[in-house]
Design an enzyme around this catalytic site. Sequence first.
Site, PDB file in Angstrom:
ATOM      1  N   GLU A 246      -2.612   7.401  -5.171  1.00  0.00           N
ATOM      2  CA  GLU A 246      -3.049   6.652  -6.374  1.00  0.00           C
ATOM      3  C   GLU A 246      -4.545   6.770  -6.665  1.00  0.00           C
ATOM      4  O   GLU A 246      -4.956   6.614  -7.816  1.00  0.00           O
ATOM      5  CB  GLU A 246      -2.641   5.178  -6.286  1.00  0.00           C
ATOM      6  CG  GLU A 246      -3.380   4.355  -5.244  1.00  0.00           C
ATOM      7  CD  GLU A 246      -2.974   2.869  -5.310  1.00  0.00           C
ATOM      8  OE1 GLU A 246      -1.795   2.564  -5.122  1.00  0.00           O
ATOM      9  OE2 GLU A 246      -3.879   2.031  -5.538  1.00  0.00           O
TER      10      GLU A 246
ATOM     11  N   HIS B  99      -0.692  -0.252  -9.974  1.00  0.00           N
ATOM     12  CA  HIS B  99      -1.435  -1.220  -9.155  1.00  0.00           C
ATOM     13  C   HIS B  99      -1.879  -2.416 -10.003  1.00  0.00           C
ATOM     14  O   HIS B  99      -3.058  -2.774 -10.033  1.00  0.00           O
ATOM     15  CB  HIS B  99      -2.640  -0.562  -8.472  1.00  0.00           C
ATOM     16  CG  HIS B  99      -2.990  -1.222  -7.171  1.00  0.00           C
ATOM     17  ND1 HIS B  99      -3.306  -0.532  -6.044  1.00  0.00           N
ATOM     18  CD2 HIS B  99      -3.058  -2.539  -6.811  1.00  0.00           C
ATOM     19  CE1 HIS B  99      -3.561  -1.379  -5.049  1.00  0.00           C
ATOM     20  NE2 HIS B  99      -3.408  -2.591  -5.494  1.00  0.00           N
TER      21      HIS B  99
ATOM     22  N   ARG C  47       0.864  -1.186   0.000  1.00  0.00           N
ATOM     23  CA  ARG C  47       0.000   0.000   0.000  1.00  0.00           C
ATOM     24  C   ARG C  47       0.896   1.231   0.000  1.00  0.00           C
ATOM     25  O   ARG C  47       1.908   1.276   0.708  1.00  0.00           O
ATOM     26  CB  ARG C  47      -0.913   0.039   1.232  1.00  0.00           C
ATOM     27  CG  ARG C  47      -2.077  -0.934   1.191  1.00  0.00           C
ATOM     28  CD  ARG C  47      -3.175  -0.545   0.172  1.00  0.00           C
ATOM     29  NE  ARG C  47      -4.249  -1.513   0.160  1.00  0.00           N
ATOM     30  CZ  ARG C  47      -4.342  -2.550  -0.680  1.00  0.00           C
ATOM     31  NH1 ARG C  47      -3.417  -2.751  -1.593  1.00  0.00           N
ATOM     32  NH2 ARG C  47      -5.373  -3.372  -0.625  1.00  0.00           N
TER      33      ARG C  47
HETATM   34  P1  NAD Z   1      -1.419 -11.308   4.928  1.00  0.00           P
HETATM   35  O1  NAD Z   1      -2.406 -10.852   5.953  1.00  0.00           O
HETATM   36  O2  NAD Z   1      -1.402 -12.748   4.530  1.00  0.00           O
HETATM   37  O3  NAD Z   1       0.066 -10.924   5.410  1.00  0.00           O
HETATM   38  C1  NAD Z   1       0.409  -9.681   5.965  1.00  0.00           C
HETATM   39  C2  NAD Z   1       1.545  -9.948   6.959  1.00  0.00           C
HETATM   40  O4  NAD Z   1       2.021  -8.695   7.440  1.00  0.00           O
HETATM   41  C3  NAD Z   1       1.085 -10.759   8.178  1.00  0.00           C
HETATM   42  O5  NAD Z   1       1.946 -11.866   8.377  1.00  0.00           O
HETATM   43  C4  NAD Z   1       1.168  -9.753   9.324  1.00  0.00           C
HETATM   44  O6  NAD Z   1       1.497 -10.348  10.575  1.00  0.00           O
HETATM   45  C5  NAD Z   1       2.297  -8.858   8.822  1.00  0.00           C
HETATM   46  N1  NAD Z   1       2.377  -7.578   9.497  1.00  0.00           N
HETATM   47  C6  NAD Z   1       1.364  -6.831  10.022  1.00  0.00           C
HETATM   48  N2  NAD Z   1       1.874  -5.713  10.582  1.00  0.00           N
HETATM   49  C7  NAD Z   1       3.214  -5.755  10.407  1.00  0.00           C
HETATM   50  C8  NAD Z   1       4.275  -4.889  10.779  1.00  0.00           C
HETATM   51  N3  NAD Z   1       4.045  -3.772  11.469  1.00  0.00           N
HETATM   52  N4  NAD Z   1       5.538  -5.233  10.418  1.00  0.00           N
HETATM   53  C9  NAD Z   1       5.777  -6.394   9.762  1.00  0.00           C
HETATM   54  N5  NAD Z   1       4.801  -7.245   9.389  1.00  0.00           N
HETATM   55  C10 NAD Z   1       3.537  -6.937   9.714  1.00  0.00           C
HETATM   56  O7  NAD Z   1      -1.650 -10.382   3.674  1.00  0.00           O
HETATM   57  P2  NAD Z   1      -1.192 -10.664   2.172  1.00  0.00           P
HETATM   58  O8  NAD Z   1      -2.291 -11.361   1.451  1.00  0.00           O
HETATM   59  O9  NAD Z   1       0.178 -11.239   2.159  1.00  0.00           O
HETATM   60  O10 NAD Z   1      -1.181  -9.164   1.590  1.00  0.00           O
HETATM   61  C11 NAD Z   1      -0.221  -8.218   2.006  1.00  0.00           C
HETATM   62  C12 NAD Z   1      -0.582  -6.852   1.465  1.00  0.00           C
HETATM   63  O11 NAD Z   1      -0.426  -6.864   0.052  1.00  0.00           O
HETATM   64  C13 NAD Z   1      -2.045  -6.449   1.661  1.00  0.00           C
HETATM   65  O12 NAD Z   1      -2.229  -5.867   2.940  1.00  0.00           O
HETATM   66  C14 NAD Z   1      -2.267  -5.467   0.560  1.00  0.00           C
HETATM   67  O13 NAD Z   1      -1.968  -4.175   1.068  1.00  0.00           O
HETATM   68  C15 NAD Z   1      -1.232  -5.826  -0.495  1.00  0.00           C
HETATM   69  N6  NAD Z   1      -1.815  -6.275  -1.778  1.00  0.00           N
HETATM   70  C16 NAD Z   1      -1.438  -5.644  -2.910  1.00  0.00           C
HETATM   71  C17 NAD Z   1      -1.948  -6.038  -4.149  1.00  0.00           C
HETATM   72  C18 NAD Z   1      -1.507  -5.384  -5.453  1.00  0.00           C
HETATM   73  O14 NAD Z   1      -2.108  -5.644  -6.509  1.00  0.00           O
HETATM   74  N7  NAD Z   1      -0.489  -4.548  -5.454  1.00  0.00           N
HETATM   75  C19 NAD Z   1      -2.883  -7.088  -4.197  1.00  0.00           C
HETATM   76  C20 NAD Z   1      -3.247  -7.726  -3.010  1.00  0.00           C
HETATM   77  C21 NAD Z   1      -2.705  -7.317  -1.805  1.00  0.00           C
END
Ligand code: NAD
Length: 336
Positions: free
Chosen positions: A263, A295, A234
């Site tokens: 964005e 994105h 994000r």
């Molecule tokens: P997820 O919930 O499986 O994993 C997120 C991880 O981040 C978890 O293990 C959590 O414990 C960890 N976390 C939370 N706070 C933290 C911190 N302060 N420091 C370190 N780690 C921390 O989520 P995911 O499915 O792996 O998705 C991750 C992110 O990817 C989403 O939150 C979203 O913002 C982004 N995303 C982007 C796209 C894209 O097209 N660019 C698409 C989907 C998701």
Amino acid sequence: MKIAIYSTKYYEREYLDFYNKTAKHQMTYFEIPLNTETVATVKDFEAVCIQLTDKLDTNVIHQIAKAGVKYIALRSAGYDNVDIETAAKHKMKVLRIPAYSPEAIAEHAVALILTLNRKTHKAYNRVRENNFLLQNLMGFNLFGKTIGVVGTGKIGTAFCNIMLGFGCKIIATDLMESKELKDKGVQYVSFDTLLEQSDIISVHCPLNSKTKYLFNTAAFSKVKKGMMLINTSRGAILNTADVIQALKKAQLGYLGIDVYEGEEQLFFKDLSNVVVLDDQIERLMSFNNVLITPHQAFFTKEALHAIARITIENFNSFEDSEVTKNQVVFVLPKSL
Ligand code: NAD
């Protein structure tokens, strides 16, 4: 069931129609987002299906409840754009897509790394003009480099697995350590150690009050000079003003981003014929070591299939009484 689908993109319809062939829901597509200005379009629908660009605040939820809506289906994992408490008060069921294709996003992060490093985008343009020189195309081997991963959830794990294949050393930071990754050699370290030791950092944690502007001037003062930062998570996890300063000082040697703080005003729109007033993105684009994609990390056939399939499955389960893993349940804060 009669369902209004908002913020529909041209590429989604064929996938949704395909998975609806047997379910036969009556789906009405709207290209507009659902928000305060457009809520009057919700008439005679039992459900609305939305994206992150739709804003279901208290007012919109009150209005759609009045119009007879009982169900909300998100075509995304995140649901911070929906007032879950108000939806719960109206006894609306909210379903989302917790995971569709973590590999799609992880692989895009790797694409950003390889493009920035091996400069294939520059070579592509140069060779097409019959310029076959190697000047300024030199990269570095990924083998043996230290990769810092912030957040080892679904996407972070898929990313670690790819980078382990390149022969990289992986260090990571997360609130919870993954045994699976530790068994494969990933080492969990503090955020400061990750900043100090990484040649490349890839961000895969969610945006929240703890991670907003995690990458700021203080963080950049601790990184290896010239390191590469990749963000497919994000935009606001990076403080863009601080990123620009770090690029100017060459503290940051490369930046690859698929997400950007501002964005909402830019991405998924064709602005090629208007004056873009966002000075920060224009400044970012002026650096030759910055790569921005709009994105698109999720944008693979496999991910679109999964999003459409799970969306229709969510529609099918609207009337089920049991709570499924896709349901967003409002939990009262502990202090209340
Ligand atoms: P997820 O919930 O499986 O994993 C997120 C991880 O981040 C978890 O293990 C959590 O414990 C960890 N976390 C939370 N706070 C933290 C911190 N302060 N420091 C370190 N780690 C921390 O989520 P995911 O499915 O792996 O998705 C991750 C992110 O990817 C989403 O939150 C979203 O913002 C982004 N995303 C982007 C796209 C894209 O097209 N660019 C698409 C989907 C998701």
